[in-house]
Scaffold this motif. Structure first.
Motif, mmCIF file in Angstrom:
data_model
loop_
_atom_site.group_PDB
_atom_site.id
_atom_site.type_symbol
_atom_site.label_atom_id
_atom_site.label_comp_id
_atom_site.label_asym_id
_atom_site.label_seq_id
_atom_site.Cartn_x
_atom_site.Cartn_y
_atom_site.Cartn_z
ATOM 1 N N LEU A 80 8.192 -30.581 -41.449
ATOM 2 C CA LEU A 80 7.962 -29.817 -40.228
ATOM 3 C C LEU A 80 8.199 -30.708 -39.011
ATOM 4 O O LEU A 80 7.501 -31.722 -38.831
ATOM 5 N N PRO A 81 9.167 -30.359 -38.161
ATOM 6 C CA PRO A 81 9.545 -31.220 -37.030
ATOM 7 C C PRO A 81 8.405 -31.499 -36.050
ATOM 8 O O PRO A 81 8.328 -32.590 -35.492
ATOM 9 N N HIS A 82 7.523 -30.539 -35.819
ATOM 10 C CA HIS A 82 6.489 -30.702 -34.804
ATOM 11 C C HIS A 82 5.109 -30.943 -35.414
ATOM 12 O O HIS A 82 4.093 -30.764 -34.739
ATOM 13 N N LEU A 83 5.078 -31.342 -36.667
ATOM 14 C CA LEU A 83 3.800 -31.581 -37.327
ATOM 15 C C LEU A 83 3.092 -32.769 -36.674
ATOM 16 O O LEU A 83 3.683 -33.852 -36.537
ATOM 17 N N VAL A 220 1.971 -25.781 -34.687
ATOM 18 C CA VAL A 220 2.416 -25.568 -36.065
ATOM 19 C C VAL A 220 1.516 -24.505 -36.687
ATOM 20 O O VAL A 220 0.282 -24.596 -36.609
ATOM 21 N N SER A 221 2.129 -23.491 -37.279
ATOM 22 C CA SER A 221 1.352 -22.376 -37.830
ATOM 23 C C SER A 221 1.842 -22.015 -39.224
ATOM 24 O O SER A 221 3.041 -21.965 -39.492
ATOM 25 N N LEU A 222 0.883 -21.750 -40.106
ATOM 26 C CA LEU A 222 1.147 -21.351 -41.481
ATOM 27 C C LEU A 222 0.545 -19.975 -41.703
ATOM 28 O O LEU A 222 -0.559 -19.686 -41.226
ATOM 29 N N LEU A 223 1.258 -19.134 -42.437
ATOM 30 C CA LEU A 223 0.810 -17.771 -42.697
ATOM 31 C C LEU A 223 0.600 -17.553 -44.186
ATOM 32 O O LEU A 223 1.460 -17.891 -45.000
ATOM 33 N N PHE A 239 5.988 -18.018 -37.001
ATOM 34 C CA PHE A 239 5.301 -18.843 -37.990
ATOM 35 C C PHE A 239 6.284 -19.874 -38.541
ATOM 36 O O PHE A 239 7.461 -19.582 -38.763
ATOM 37 N N ASP A 240 5.795 -21.081 -38.770
ATOM 38 C CA ASP A 240 6.631 -22.151 -39.309
ATOM 39 C C ASP A 240 6.750 -22.074 -40.823
ATOM 40 O O ASP A 240 7.785 -22.426 -41.393
ATOM 41 N N VAL A 241 5.676 -21.635 -41.466
ATOM 42 C CA VAL A 241 5.619 -21.598 -42.934
ATOM 43 C C VAL A 241 4.934 -20.312 -43.361
ATOM 44 O O VAL A 241 3.959 -19.872 -42.736
ATOM 45 N N MET A 242 5.441 -19.712 -44.442
ATOM 46 C CA MET A 242 4.810 -18.526 -45.032
ATOM 47 C C MET A 242 4.600 -18.794 -46.519
ATOM 48 O O MET A 242 5.541 -19.122 -47.248
ATOM 49 N N HIS A 307 3.074 -30.001 -49.681
ATOM 50 C CA HIS A 307 2.878 -31.324 -49.078
ATOM 51 C C HIS A 307 3.483 -31.319 -47.688
ATOM 52 O O HIS A 307 4.709 -31.250 -47.544
ATOM 53 N N LEU A 308 2.641 -31.328 -46.638
ATOM 54 C CA LEU A 308 3.129 -31.312 -45.273
ATOM 55 C C LEU A 308 3.599 -32.703 -44.866
ATOM 56 O O LEU A 308 2.870 -33.687 -45.030
ATOM 57 N N LEU A 309 4.820 -32.766 -44.333
ATOM 58 C CA LEU A 309 5.421 -34.041 -43.962
ATOM 59 C C LEU A 309 6.087 -33.916 -42.605
ATOM 60 O O LEU A 309 6.673 -32.884 -42.278
ATOM 61 N N GLN A 310 6.019 -34.962 -41.807
ATOM 62 C CA GLN A 310 6.754 -34.973 -40.536
ATOM 63 C C GLN A 310 8.241 -35.077 -40.831
ATOM 64 O O GLN A 310 8.673 -35.862 -41.668
#
Length: 311
Positions: A80-83, A220-223, A239-242, A307-310
């Motif tokens: 995620l670019p803006h994590l 950053v938002s997850l759904l 949303f960034d992630v679903m 796994h959330l990563l920048q």
């Protein structure tokens, strides 16, 4: 208005509570029509026994049941670019389509699988009950056993198999249920947002506008959604992630994991695993449980660690 309706109206709002309870109270769940899909095989109970008999007839039922207990732990990196830096290496355990009252052995296998996993939060994307109507006590008891083995915090939403009457019991276990709502995840002073919608597939009581209304535009938002079918709306809601389930990946598939059906009005590439639509990353878990018939072929059950990563 009975006591449960009063509780739900206070928790969800009068209209949402009455919609959910009203559709549940209709005479039987429909096999054809209603929902996003025209055909709902999970509601066609006369066909369940026929499918099971056909598998037994060819001598494959025991094998299919063993397959249903062969849980895989999948790992899915999400760049995620803006994590925020504080959330780099953040891990989310994703469980879906548990159907905990379907078979005791399946639930035992799930409990054993999750017991030693390492993660920061757990999310549940619905379908805790095996049937789509009737009693809820078996599913509630199964969820109580499972939640004892899960590391807190645990967040959840409801699926098309679930009754909204399960909501008080699930919340009393410590599950933070997101019913067209969002919550803030905080770490070392940084924030990301986790939203969840009520079932879009059959009950169609999802409300993305309400779920996203307090999420800042640059956050950053997850759904969490039970089904991938609202992917367009979710992407356009920024949303960034679903994260979703519902499809079971087909559950009974041809060799190579080719599903016979996905019971989902979405592109087939969204039926299982990682996908992308415009800027939004998505993941459809094939689920940890079974529906209609307790058997899997060429589609093993899974629990997933995102796994959330920048970037």
């Amino acid at each position: 208005m009975d006591n449960i309706e009063q509780q739900l109206a206070a928790r969800l709002g009068r209209v949402h509570a009455r919609q959910r309870l009203g559709i549940e109270a209709e005479r039987g769940h429909h096999v054809f029509g209603r929902g996003l899909n025209f055909f709902h095989p999970e509601n066609w109970y006369s066909a369940h026994a026929l499918i099971r008999y056909a598998i037994q007839l060819v001598g494959m039922y025991e094998r299919g049941q063993r397959n249903a207990r062969n849980l895989q732990v999948k790992k899915n990196p999400l760049h995620l670019p803006h994590l925020p830096k504080a959330f780099h290496d953040f891990k989310i355990l994703h469980l879906t389509d548990l159907h905990v009252d379907m078979d005791e052995r399946n639930l035992n296998a799930l409990i054993q699988t999750v017991a030693d996993l390492h993660y920061d939060i757990c999310v549940l994307t619905g379908d805790y009950r095996a049937r789509t109507f009737g009693e809820i006590e078996g599913a509630v008891a199964g969820m109580q056993r499972l939640v004892l083995m899960l590391k807190q915090p645990v967040y959840g939403i409801l699926g098309n198999h679930d009754s909204v009457r399960m909501l008080p019991a699930l919340e009393s276990m410590g599950i933070i249920m997101l019913m067209n709502e969002a919550t803030v995840l905080e770490r070392e002073g940084a924030q990301i947002f986790l939203a969840g919608v009520d079932d879009p597939h059959y009950f169609r009581v999802d409300n993305l506008e309400k779920a996203a209304q307090h999420i800042p535009q640059d956050a950053v938002s997850l759904l969490l959604s039970h089904t991938p079918e609202i992917y367009r709306l979710a992407a356009h809601a920024d949303f960034d992630v679903m994260l979703c389930g519902h499809t079971h990946g087909g559950q009974i598939c041809l060799p190579g994991g080719i599903p016979l059906t996905l019971d989902s009005k979405c592109p087939r590439y969204m039926g299982a695993g990682k996908w992308r639509y415009q800027h939004m990353q998505g993941y459809t878990s094939v689920g940890a449980g079974t529906s209609i018939v307790n058997a899997r072929f060429n589609c093993p059950p899974e629990v997933t660690i995102h796994h959330l990563l920048q970037a």
